[in-house]
Write a protein that holds these residues in place. Structure first.
Motif, PDB file in Angstrom:
ATOM      1  N   GLU A 148      -5.365  -0.639 -13.508  1.00  0.00           N
ATOM      2  CA  GLU A 148      -4.601  -1.390 -12.534  1.00  0.00           C
ATOM      3  C   GLU A 148      -4.033  -2.653 -13.152  1.00  0.00           C
ATOM      4  O   GLU A 148      -4.576  -3.198 -14.106  1.00  0.00           O
ATOM      5  CB  GLU A 148      -5.467  -1.755 -11.314  1.00  0.00           C
TER       6      GLU A 148
ATOM      7  N   PHE B 170      -1.488   4.040  -6.407  1.00  0.00           N
ATOM      8  CA  PHE B 170      -2.093   2.731  -6.165  1.00  0.00           C
ATOM      9  C   PHE B 170      -1.634   2.170  -4.819  1.00  0.00           C
ATOM     10  O   PHE B 170      -0.547   2.491  -4.327  1.00  0.00           O
ATOM     11  CB  PHE B 170      -1.652   1.725  -7.256  1.00  0.00           C
TER      12      PHE B 170
ATOM     13  N   LYS C  91      -7.059   2.825  -6.085  1.00  0.00           N
ATOM     14  CA  LYS C  91      -6.254   3.730  -6.905  1.00  0.00           C
ATOM     15  C   LYS C  91      -6.821   5.145  -6.820  1.00  0.00           C
ATOM     16  O   LYS C  91      -8.024   5.334  -6.573  1.00  0.00           O
ATOM     17  CB  LYS C  91      -6.238   3.278  -8.362  1.00  0.00           C
TER      18      LYS C  91
END
Lengths: 116, 113
Positions: free
Chosen positions: A104, B34, B49
């Motif tokens: 992420e 996401f 996610k």
């Protein structure tokens, strides 16, 4: 853990002037991203660095935008000359590693640019 | 080319009720998916996610998302909404072999007391 730092937070310039934004990513994050977020839209990737090399700059308007990440840590994004349509929030993000899409991204607070 | 659609500009829900924020995507192959949240005057924050495995993914602040491959959807859900959940929510997708994270246009969630 300190987050992604950006400065300035706000900037107002006239069209045809130049402006620069600074970003310091999270320590240890090899990948750095610059996004442009126009009001009412999702962020759009401008450029992506892996360490100090460019991975993707396909959406960067290269006639007026430039970016560098000289030592593989912090980065600057420059606009010269600015146009009215460049008014947006410029977001910097970092992640552990490129090429691993499931990592992420962590975003900074952004710089709000107004071009008059 | 990859794309993400968030069909609702705004979702209104009463506090305590369940909420759903919709997301559909178009990308070749199986993507990574996401959800991010953006509070006023703050940068985007990662919520959750989907990489592989269980189609129901749990994330921060009690949020979860359900991956549906046949419908190419990744809807965000929460069983009981809080007023503090009011914010702008973005869905994003990246191909497994790609570099570029593509965001949807965002959905504003308003939770009323």
């Amino acid at each position: 853990e300190a987050g992604v730092a950006q400065s300035p937070r706000y900037k107002i310039i006239e069209k045809r002037q130049s402006v620069a934004f600074w970003c310091n990513p999270i320590s240890g994050h090899a990948t750095l991203y610059w996004y442009q977020q126009i009001l009412g839209q999702g962020p759009k990737l401008l450029i992506q660095f892996q360490n100090n090399g460019v991975v993707d700059d396909s959406q960067l308007p290269k006639d007026r935008f430039s970016a560098e990440r000289l030592k593989g840590v912090d980065s600057t994004l420059k606009i010269q000359p600015a146009k009215l349509e460049d008014s947006a929030v410029y977001l910097c993000a970092s992640s552990l590693r490129q090429g691993q899409g499931f990592y992420e991204q962590y975003f900074g607070p952004g710089t709000r640019l107004t071009v008059t | 080319a990859q794309s993400v659609a968030q069909p609702e500009d705004q979702v209104n829900v009463a506090e305590g009720n369940p909420l759903t924020v919709k997301c559909t995507y178009s990308v070749s192959g199986n993507p990574y998916l996401f959800w991010y949240v953006q509070y006023p005057n703050r940068g985007l924050q990662f919520l959750l996610k989907y990489i592989t495995g269980d189609n129901l993914v749990k994330g921060s602040y009690g949020f979860e998302a359900e991956f549906n491959k046949s419908q190419t959807s990744f809807h965000l859900k929460k069983p009981s909404a809080l007023v503090s959940d009011s914010a702008l929510y973005f869905c994003a997708v990246i191909p497994r072999a790609g570099n570029m994270l593509t965001f949807g246009g965002g959905t504003r969630l308003m939770v009323k007391p």
